[in-house]
Write a protein that holds these residues in place. Structure first.
Motif, mmCIF file in Angstrom:
data_model
loop_
_atom_site.group_PDB
_atom_site.id
_atom_site.type_symbol
_atom_site.label_atom_id
_atom_site.label_comp_id
_atom_site.label_asym_id
_atom_site.label_seq_id
_atom_site.Cartn_x
_atom_site.Cartn_y
_atom_site.Cartn_z
ATOM 1 N N ALA A 324 0.833 -1.203 0.000
ATOM 2 C CA ALA A 324 0.000 0.000 0.000
ATOM 3 C C ALA A 324 0.867 1.251 0.000
ATOM 4 N N SER A 327 2.358 1.974 -3.395
ATOM 5 C CA SER A 327 1.404 2.303 -4.456
ATOM 6 C C SER A 327 1.026 3.775 -4.485
ATOM 7 N N THR A 328 1.536 4.562 -3.543
ATOM 8 C CA THR A 328 1.148 5.970 -3.441
ATOM 9 C C THR A 328 2.346 6.881 -3.631
ATOM 10 N N ALA A 329 2.061 8.123 -3.978
ATOM 11 C CA ALA A 329 3.125 9.099 -4.210
ATOM 12 C C ALA A 329 3.475 9.839 -2.927
ATOM 13 N N ALA A 332 1.139 11.765 0.094
ATOM 14 C CA ALA A 332 -0.168 11.150 0.362
ATOM 15 C C ALA A 332 -1.317 12.011 -0.136
ATOM 16 N N ASN A 333 -1.077 12.706 -1.271
ATOM 17 C CA ASN A 333 -2.134 13.529 -1.887
ATOM 18 C C ASN A 333 -2.707 14.545 -0.900
ATOM 19 N N ASN A 363 -8.697 12.117 -1.234
ATOM 20 C CA ASN A 363 -7.466 11.513 -0.702
ATOM 21 C C ASN A 363 -7.675 10.560 0.466
ATOM 22 N N THR A 365 -8.169 7.496 1.314
ATOM 23 C CA THR A 365 -8.144 6.115 0.831
ATOM 24 C C THR A 365 -7.224 5.293 1.719
ATOM 25 N N ALA A 367 -4.691 3.414 0.932
ATOM 26 C CA ALA A 367 -3.283 3.562 0.558
ATOM 27 C C ALA A 367 -2.719 4.898 1.030
ATOM 28 N N ASN A 368 -3.504 5.977 0.890
ATOM 29 C CA ASN A 368 -3.021 7.276 1.357
ATOM 30 C C ASN A 368 -2.902 7.328 2.877
ATOM 31 N N ARG A 371 0.364 5.717 3.580
ATOM 32 C CA ARG A 371 1.448 6.648 3.256
ATOM 33 C C ARG A 371 1.541 7.764 4.293
#
Length: 497
Positions: A324, A327-329, A332-333, A363, A365, A367-368, A371
């Motif tokens: 997870a 998979s994120t930038a 974390a958006n 944002n 989510t 995954a975020n 992150r």
């Protein structure tokens, strides 16, 4: 040749046997002990007699695992978590249950000592550190004020590790790494603070144990224990030390400038120096390490809980959390997590709680959240890293006390701006206790083995875990760290953190 380590933990006593020739742990054992029940909130006490019984049980089990090799045991080291107080009378009988370092009952006494010396800044100027509630200093004043009959009977005051060392050898003593955690020690000058002792009670000059060099034994194993455990006579008992000092040794931090990130429940960022580097802001504890140097330690109370919160919420394994995170930038958006779920030591926010900032419909989510929690923790370590730089450290890299996974270690490297590498199979302060015993044994027998040499021999750096920082992500995280700290300061000043 084998060297044993004993750790008196909060829930159990552990023993390991270090095979020096193979540089591996060849046997280990654990025996549980319990808390004193029915105490008021904030009190955390245990019966030291249980430590003795647990140490005896774990030692027998560990030696049974060694089998015919028990005759090769040459030394024993001891450690325990920071703080705590054992009280003995003139006949060496335990007067009352031991208070532990996580006991908060002496907070008022810690505050009283602080007021007498100009608060935290005055104590730091006097002895290198403020006095904590779990320190022997505060707990001794608590004993004098709340249990004067017990205080009058008291003839010896010891840390938990020094009590077990006394039981093993019959010799009282304390090494600087242990003394530095008592609140009574002038850490920069490596001596007891007469001013603090006189303030609490002049009897302390006779009640505290004498000092022991970190490279000298406190004595040898008592003949009765040699016989009971089937060990040869002359097994040396190392001086022992606090968990922070021996945990640093266990990951090879035994030279000037070495930096270690501990991602355990009692997390920290620590650095070794040849001279004392006192933090007058009071965030970095100034301690003595196990090799005769100094240790700057910044506690990270949420090193485990911040990530476990998200893992537990989604039922993720460590691998699923890593995926997870990958998979994120970065950023974390827009989610920013202040991970102070258990308060925090660095920055000093003991009563803080966690904050999730910047939530939007897009944002929020899983995954975020993964992150943001990882970045919040990594940025906390980044703040501690910046404080080490303020003290004069210029680290070339950071060792991690256990493999935290490639994605999170890359995140740490990007935040720090220096390479991060994990130490393979670190045994924590328990292994450090056995390593200290090895150095003491060889020096006693005329060999000039250094702490850095034993660390280089025993500790294996796992080069496959090395992560180098990405310059662009480091620049981004420096900006995010500044934003995080602004948010922390704003919320704290407003009474919301």
């Amino acid at each position: 040749m084998h060297f044993l380590g004993i750790e008196i933990g909060h829930a159990a006593t552990r023993v390991v046997a270090l095979d020096l020739e193979a540089a591996t742990v060849s046997a280990e054992a654990v025996a549980a002990h319990t808390w004193v029940e029915g105490l008021p909130d904030g009190y955390r006490e245990q019966d030291p007699a249980q430590w003795i019984a647990a140490a005896d049980q774990a030692m027998r089990q560990c030696l049974e695992g060694l089998g015919n090799h028990r005759g090769s045991v040459a030394g024993i080291g001891i450690t325990a978590p920071t703080g705590g107080m054992v009280v003995l009378d003139e006949s060496n009988r335990i007067i009352r249950p031991a208070k532990l370092g996580i006991d908060r009952s002496a907070q008022r006494q810690a505050d009283e000592i602080g007021r007498a010396f100009g608060g935290g800044p005055g104590l730091i100027e006097l002895a290198g550190n403020p006095v904590e509630a779990g320190s022997l200093a505060a707990q001794c004043l608590w004993l004098k004020q709340h249990e004067p009959y017990h205080f009058q009977r008291a003839a010896r005051l010891m840390t938990p590790q020094d009590f077990i060392g006394y039981w093993l050898s019959g010799e009282a003593g304390i090494e600087a790494g242990s003394a530095a955690t008592t609140g009574l020690f002038n850490v920069p000058q490596r001596r007891w603070s007469a001013e603090l002792m006189e303030f609490i009670d002049v009897r302390l000059f006779d009640m505290l144990p004498p000092g022991i060099s970190p490279a000298q034994p406190r004595g040898t194993l008592r003949p009765a224990l040699c016989k009971a455990w089937g060990l040869p006579e002359g097994v040396i008992i190392a001086p022992g030390s606090g968990s922070a000092a021996l945990a640093a040794l266990a990951v090879g931090a035994a030279s000037d400038g070495a930096v270690v990130a501990d991602l355990s429940a009692d997390g920290s960022l620590s650095a070794v120096s040849d001279g004392p580097l006192v933090d007058f802001r009071g965030e970095a504890a100034t301690l003595c390490d196990a090799s005769g140097r100094w240790l700057s330690r910044l506690g990270m109370a949420n090193a485990v809980s911040a990530l476990e919160l998200v893992r537990r919420h989604y039922g993720w394994s460590a691998g699923e959390f890593e995926r997870a995170l990958e998979s994120t930038a970065a950023g974390a958006n827009g989610l920013l997590f202040l991970p102070y779920l258990r308060g925090e030591a660095t920055p000093r926010l003991p009563d803080a709680s966690g904050v999730m900032h910047g939530i939007t419909l897009d944002n929020f989510t899983p995954a975020n959240l993964a992150r943001a929690s990882a970045e919040g923790l990594a940025l906390g370590f980044g703040y501690a890293f910046s404080r080490l730089r303020d003290l004069g450290f210029e680290p070339a890299g950071v060792r991690v006390a256990r493999d935290a996974g490639p994605a999170f270690q890359q995140l740490l490297a990007d935040v720090f701006g220096v390479p991060v590498v994990a130490v393979a199979g670190s045994g924590g302060p328990l292994l450090g206790a056995a390593m200290q015993a090895a150095v003491v044994y060889f020096r006693l027998n005329g060999e000039s083995l250094g702490f850095d040499e034993i660390a280089g021999y025993i500790v294996t750096v796992d080069d496959s875990t090395r992560r180098d920082p990405d310059p662009q992500r480091h620049e981004f995280y420096q900006s995010l760290l500044a934003r995080q700290q602004y948010l922390v300061e704003t919320l704290h000043a407003g009474g919301f953190l």
